[in-house]
Design a protein around this motif. Structure first.
Motif, PDB file in Angstrom:
ATOM      1  N   ARG A  77      47.109  27.196  49.054  1.00 36.03           N
ATOM      2  CA  ARG A  77      48.332  27.975  48.513  1.00 36.03           C
ATOM      3  C   ARG A  77      49.006  28.460  49.835  1.00 36.03           C
ATOM      4  NH1 ARG A  77      46.733  31.741  43.968  1.00 36.03           N
ATOM      5  NH2 ARG A  77      44.789  31.520  44.826  1.00 36.03           N
ATOM      6  N   GLU A  78      50.310  28.465  49.646  1.00 42.36           N
ATOM      7  CA  GLU A  78      51.130  29.472  50.933  1.00 42.36           C
ATOM      8  C   GLU A  78      51.482  30.579  49.996  1.00 42.36           C
ATOM      9  OE1 GLU A  78      53.903  27.620  52.811  1.00 42.36           O
ATOM     10  OE2 GLU A  78      52.514  26.112  53.674  1.00 42.36           O
ATOM     11  N   VAL A  79      51.180  31.849  50.410  1.00 42.03           N
ATOM     12  CA  VAL A  79      51.384  33.094  49.914  1.00 42.03           C
ATOM     13  C   VAL A  79      52.505  33.820  50.823  1.00 42.03           C
ATOM     14  CG1 VAL A  79      50.581  35.493  49.158  1.00 42.03           C
ATOM     15  CG2 VAL A  79      49.502  33.445  48.688  1.00 42.03           C
ATOM     16  N   ARG A  80      53.761  34.459  50.190  1.00 44.16           N
ATOM     17  CA  ARG A  80      54.486  35.139  50.940  1.00 44.16           C
ATOM     18  C   ARG A  80      54.313  36.863  50.605  1.00 44.16           C
ATOM     19  NH1 ARG A  80      59.438  37.912  50.185  1.00 44.16           N
ATOM     20  NH2 ARG A  80      59.581  37.301  47.940  1.00 44.16           N
ATOM     21  N   LEU A  81      54.029  37.694  51.639  1.00 45.33           N
ATOM     22  CA  LEU A  81      53.978  39.052  51.247  1.00 45.33           C
ATOM     23  C   LEU A  81      55.213  39.742  50.769  1.00 45.33           C
ATOM     24  CD1 LEU A  81      51.809  38.152  53.289  1.00 45.33           C
ATOM     25  CD2 LEU A  81      51.356  40.605  54.019  1.00 45.33           C
ATOM     26  N   SER A  82      55.582  40.104  49.603  1.00 44.88           N
ATOM     27  CA  SER A  82      56.589  40.610  49.093  1.00 44.88           C
ATOM     28  C   SER A  82      56.678  42.050  49.542  1.00 44.88           C
ATOM     29  CB  SER A  82      56.560  40.655  47.655  1.00 44.88           C
ATOM     30  OG  SER A  82      56.430  39.316  47.033  1.00 44.88           O
ATOM     31  N   GLY A  83      57.969  42.473  49.565  1.00 40.44           N
ATOM     32  CA  GLY A  83      58.138  44.019  49.686  1.00 40.44           C
ATOM     33  C   GLY A  83      58.334  44.374  51.090  1.00 40.44           C
ATOM     34  N   ILE A  84      58.179  43.513  52.255  1.00 38.82           N
ATOM     35  CA  ILE A  84      58.392  43.986  53.826  1.00 38.82           C
ATOM     36  C   ILE A  84      59.411  42.838  54.364  1.00 38.82           C
ATOM     37  CG2 ILE A  84      56.273  44.752  53.786  1.00 38.82           C
ATOM     38  CD1 ILE A  84      55.078  42.515  55.215  1.00 38.82           C
ATOM     39  N   GLU A  85      59.902  43.321  55.430  1.00 36.65           N
ATOM     40  CA  GLU A  85      60.490  42.168  56.521  1.00 36.65           C
ATOM     41  C   GLU A  85      59.675  42.465  57.705  1.00 36.65           C
ATOM     42  OE1 GLU A  85      62.665  40.146  56.120  1.00 36.65           O
ATOM     43  OE2 GLU A  85      63.404  40.623  53.945  1.00 36.65           O
ATOM     44  N   PRO A  86      59.248  41.409  58.319  1.00 38.30           N
ATOM     45  CA  PRO A  86      58.534  41.488  59.553  1.00 38.30           C
ATOM     46  C   PRO A  86      59.244  41.770  60.672  1.00 38.30           C
ATOM     47  CG  PRO A  86      59.168  39.119  59.366  1.00 38.30           C
ATOM     48  CD  PRO A  86      59.602  39.937  57.970  1.00 38.30           C
ATOM     49  N   THR A  87      58.402  42.719  61.737  1.00 38.87           N
ATOM     50  CA  THR A  87      58.861  42.957  63.026  1.00 38.87           C
ATOM     51  C   THR A  87      58.306  41.696  64.167  1.00 38.87           C
ATOM     52  OG1 THR A  87      57.039  44.299  63.483  1.00 38.87           O
ATOM     53  CG2 THR A  87      59.016  45.169  62.312  1.00 38.87           C
ATOM     54  N   ALA A  88      58.504  41.971  65.374  1.00 39.20           N
ATOM     55  CA  ALA A  88      58.090  41.155  66.256  1.00 39.20           C
ATOM     56  C   ALA A  88      56.440  41.270  66.482  1.00 39.20           C
ATOM     57  CB  ALA A  88      58.555  41.590  67.778  1.00 39.20           C
ATOM     58  N   ALA A 108      54.227  40.790  39.545  1.00 38.94           N
ATOM     59  CA  ALA A 108      54.552  40.961  38.297  1.00 38.94           C
ATOM     60  C   ALA A 108      55.137  39.595  37.706  1.00 38.94           C
ATOM     61  CB  ALA A 108      55.781  41.976  38.033  1.00 38.94           C
ATOM     62  N   ASP A 109      55.122  38.588  38.598  1.00 36.78           N
ATOM     63  CA  ASP A 109      55.802  37.215  38.179  1.00 36.78           C
ATOM     64  C   ASP A 109      55.143  36.291  39.496  1.00 36.78           C
ATOM     65  OD1 ASP A 109      56.996  35.232  37.633  1.00 36.78           O
ATOM     66  OD2 ASP A 109      59.124  35.835  38.476  1.00 36.78           O
ATOM     67  N   ASP A 110      54.668  35.060  38.762  1.00 36.84           N
ATOM     68  CA  ASP A 110      53.960  34.216  39.472  1.00 36.84           C
ATOM     69  C   ASP A 110      54.672  33.016  39.871  1.00 36.84           C
ATOM     70  OD1 ASP A 110      54.171  32.911  37.012  1.00 36.84           O
ATOM     71  OD2 ASP A 110      51.908  32.289  37.119  1.00 36.84           O
ATOM     72  N   THR A 111      56.159  33.061  39.664  1.00 33.86           N
ATOM     73  CA  THR A 111      57.098  32.035  40.050  1.00 33.86           C
ATOM     74  C   THR A 111      57.128  31.841  41.415  1.00 33.86           C
ATOM     75  OG1 THR A 111      58.110  32.548  38.073  1.00 33.86           O
ATOM     76  CG2 THR A 111      59.246  31.106  39.561  1.00 33.86           C
ATOM     77  N   PRO A 112      56.808  30.627  42.163  1.00 31.75           N
ATOM     78  CA  PRO A 112      56.962  30.331  43.603  1.00 31.75           C
ATOM     79  C   PRO A 112      58.628  30.364  43.811  1.00 31.75           C
ATOM     80  CG  PRO A 112      56.452  28.273  42.432  1.00 31.75           C
ATOM     81  CD  PRO A 112      56.572  29.385  41.510  1.00 31.75           C
ATOM     82  N   ASP A 113      58.591  30.708  45.256  1.00 32.65           N
ATOM     83  CA  ASP A 113      60.072  30.759  45.596  1.00 32.65           C
ATOM     84  C   ASP A 113      60.452  29.231  45.905  1.00 32.65           C
ATOM     85  OD1 ASP A 113      58.954  29.779  48.333  1.00 32.65           O
ATOM     86  OD2 ASP A 113      59.143  31.891  49.025  1.00 32.65           O
ATOM     87  N   ARG A 114      61.797  29.060  46.683  1.00 32.04           N
ATOM     88  CA  ARG A 114      62.215  27.806  46.856  1.00 32.04           C
ATOM     89  C   ARG A 114      61.233  26.876  47.802  1.00 32.04           C
ATOM     90  NH1 ARG A 114      67.879  28.960  50.285  1.00 32.04           N
ATOM     91  NH2 ARG A 114      67.168  30.161  51.763  1.00 32.04           N
ATOM     92  N   TYR A 115      60.373  27.418  48.554  1.00 34.90           N
ATOM     93  CA  TYR A 115      59.940  26.911  49.803  1.00 34.90           C
ATOM     94  C   TYR A 115      58.271  26.786  49.055  1.00 34.90           C
ATOM     95  CZ  TYR A 115      63.553  28.724  52.599  1.00 34.90           C
ATOM     96  OH  TYR A 115      64.645  28.793  53.454  1.00 34.90           O
ATOM     97  N   GLY A 116      57.969  27.050  47.889  1.00 30.65           N
ATOM     98  CA  GLY A 116      56.939  26.813  47.110  1.00 30.65           C
ATOM     99  C   GLY A 116      56.006  27.728  47.371  1.00 30.65           C
ATOM    100  N   ARG A 117      56.206  29.096  47.855  1.00 26.43           N
ATOM    101  CA  ARG A 117      55.404  29.984  48.097  1.00 26.43           C
ATOM    102  C   ARG A 117      55.203  30.784  47.197  1.00 26.43           C
ATOM    103  NH1 ARG A 117      58.171  32.410  53.375  1.00 26.43           N
ATOM    104  NH2 ARG A 117      60.025  32.176  52.140  1.00 26.43           N
ATOM    105  N   GLN A 118      53.929  31.459  46.740  1.00 22.73           N
ATOM    106  CA  GLN A 118      53.697  32.387  45.720  1.00 22.73           C
ATOM    107  C   GLN A 118      54.022  33.828  46.488  1.00 22.73           C
ATOM    108  OE1 GLN A 118      50.335  31.596  43.698  1.00 22.73           O
ATOM    109  NE2 GLN A 118      50.484  33.400  42.427  1.00 22.73           N
ATOM    110  N   GLY A 119      54.855  34.641  45.805  1.00 23.56           N
ATOM    111  CA  GLY A 119      54.997  35.912  46.513  1.00 23.56           C
ATOM    112  C   GLY A 119      54.251  36.854  45.740  1.00 23.56           C
ATOM    113  N   GLY A 120      53.833  38.019  46.471  1.00 23.22           N
ATOM    114  CA  GLY A 120      53.164  38.889  45.807  1.00 23.22           C
ATOM    115  C   GLY A 120      52.612  40.053  46.845  1.00 23.22           C
ATOM    116  N   LEU A 121      51.886  41.201  46.203  1.00 23.92           N
ATOM    117  CA  LEU A 121      51.191  41.772  47.105  1.00 23.92           C
ATOM    118  C   LEU A 121      49.909  41.743  47.263  1.00 23.92           C
ATOM    119  CD1 LEU A 121      52.857  45.024  45.111  1.00 23.92           C
ATOM    120  CD2 LEU A 121      52.966  44.712  47.670  1.00 23.92           C
ATOM    121  N   VAL A 122      49.325  41.829  48.617  1.00 25.87           N
ATOM    122  CA  VAL A 122      48.144  41.122  48.946  1.00 25.87           C
ATOM    123  C   VAL A 122      46.973  42.343  49.171  1.00 25.87           C
ATOM    124  CG1 VAL A 122      46.794  39.926  50.693  1.00 25.87           C
ATOM    125  CG2 VAL A 122      48.859  39.034  49.962  1.00 25.87           C
ATOM    126  N   PHE A 123      45.756  42.215  48.478  1.00 27.26           N
ATOM    127  CA  PHE A 123      44.915  43.054  48.550  1.00 27.26           C
ATOM    128  C   PHE A 123      43.593  42.611  49.291  1.00 27.26           C
ATOM    129  CE2 PHE A 123      47.841  44.302  45.388  1.00 27.26           C
ATOM    130  CZ  PHE A 123      47.840  45.865  45.516  1.00 27.26           C
TER     131      PHE A 123
END
Length: 284
Positions: A77-88, A108-123
Motif C-alpha cells: 500500500r501507498e499512504v499519503r500523509l494528510s494535513g501537511i504540505e512538504p518542505t525541502a 475518517a475516510d478510507d477512499t484512496p486518491d486518484r493515484y491510489g494512495r490511502q490518505g490519513g494520519l500516521v501513528f
C-alpha cells in the motif's frame, strides 16, 4: 412477661436507625459528591483525549519513503500523509522517523486518491501523536488546512505555530513567510504552496468570486480569491468575509496568477486572523 416476650415487644429501633443513616442528608450529600466526582473524571478524560484519533484504517511496516508526504508499506500500500504540505527537508525527516517502523493509519475516510494512495494520519506504534504533528513541531512541514475536524486541525496548527516561534527547520528562513506587500516575491513561488502575511486593504465581490486585495493595484498586487461555494465554510466558522477588511491575516495555499499572484482559498482553515499583538512572521 418473659424475657423473650419483652424482647419481641420492643420497637425495632435498631433496624430503623440503620435505614435512616443510609438515607440521611449527610450520606446523600456524600453520595452526590462521589457521583459528581466520577462524572468530572469522565469529562476530564474526554477533554484531555488526544485529538486526531480517527478510525483505524489498518497497520503496516514502512519499507520506503516515496516523496515528502507518501510512504510505502510492507503490504504494498501507498499512504499519503494528510494535513501537511512538504518542505525541502520533509522526505529526509520522514526517512528518519518511519523507515522500518510499524505504523497505524487513522482517518475518517478510507477512499484512496486518484493515484491510489490511502490518505490519513500516521501513528508510530502505540503513540497517540501523529507523525504529521511531529514533523510540524520540527518545522519540517507546513499545515495544509485540509483536515476538517476542528480539534485535530487546531492541534496541527499549534504544532506548526510552536515551530514558527522557535524558528525551527523551515521557519529559520526569513523568507518562509511571504510579505503580502511584495507581490513579485510571492509570484516567484508560482506553483508552490506558500504562507503569506499581510493586511487586507479591501474586500470586493465580482460575480461568483470574492477578492481579498492586499494591494492598491488590483491587477498586480497579491490577492486571495474565495469562490461562492467556499463561503459557507467561513460562515460555519463564524467569520464574515467583509469583516476581514483592514485586518491582518495569514493565508496559505498554492500560488497562481500571471501579472499578480493569487491564492485560491477553498477552506476556512487556510485563513488565520492575526491579533494586533501577535509578532509578524514576515521578513523586515
Amino acid at each position: 412477661m418473659t424475657e423473650c416476650e419483652e424482647a419481641s415487644s420492643r420497637p425495632a429501633t435498631h433496624g430503623l436507625k440503620l435505614e435512616r443513616n443510609a438515607t440521611s442528608p449527610g450520606n446523600v450529600t456524600r453520595s452526590l459528591i462521589l457521583i459528581a466526582a466520577a462524572l468530572l473524571v469522565l469529562a476530564s478524560r474526554d477533554a484531555l483525549a488526544a485529538p486526531c484519533q480517527f478510525e483505524s484504517q489498518g497497520e503496516g511496516r514502512v519499507t520506503a519513503i516515496i516523496d515528502g508526504r507518501s510512504v510505502r508499506l510492507d503490504d504494498g500500500r501507498e499512504v499519503r500523509l494528510s494535513g501537511i504540505e512538504p518542505t525541502a527537508t520533509t522526505k529526509q525527516a520522514l526517512a528518519s522517523l518511519l523507515v522500518g517502523r510499524d505504523v497505524t493509519l487513522r482517518s475518517a475516510d478510507d477512499t484512496p486518491d486518484r493515484y491510489g494512495r490511502q490518505g490519513g494520519l500516521v501513528f508510530i506504534g502505540e503513540s497517540d501523536t501523529p507523525v504529521q504533528a511531529k514533523l510540524l513541531a520540527q518545522g519540517e512541514a507546513i499545515v495544509s488546512a485540509e483536515i476538517a475536524d476542528k480539534d485535530c486541525a487546531a492541534a496541527l496548527m499549534s504544532s506548526e505555530a510552536e515551530a514558527r516561534r522557535q524558528k525551527k527547520g523551515n521557519w529559520a528562513d526569513l523568507s518562509a513567510i511571504k510579505n503580502a506587500e511584495s507581490p513579485d516575491d510571492i509570484l516567484a513561488g508560482i506553483g508552490r504552496f506558500v504562507v503569506v502575511e499581510g493586511k487586507v486593504l479591501s474586500v470586493r465581490q465580482a460575480g461568483a468570486m470574492t477578492y481579498l486585495n492586499f494591494g492598491r493595484n488590483w491587477t498586480r498586487g497579491f490577492a486571495v480569491t474565495i469562490s461562492r461555494r467556499a463561503l459557507p465554510a467561513f460562515e460555519n466558522a463564524g467569520v464574515a468575509i467583509k469583516s476581514l477588511e483592514n485586518r491582518r491575516i495569514r493565508v496559505r495555499g498554492w500560488v497562481e496568477g500571471n501579472t499578480g499572484p493569487r491564492i485560491d482559498v477553498l477552506r476556512a482553515g487556510q485563513v488565520e486572523l492575526l491579533s494586533a499583538n501577535e509578532p509578524t512572521g514576515v521578513r523586515p
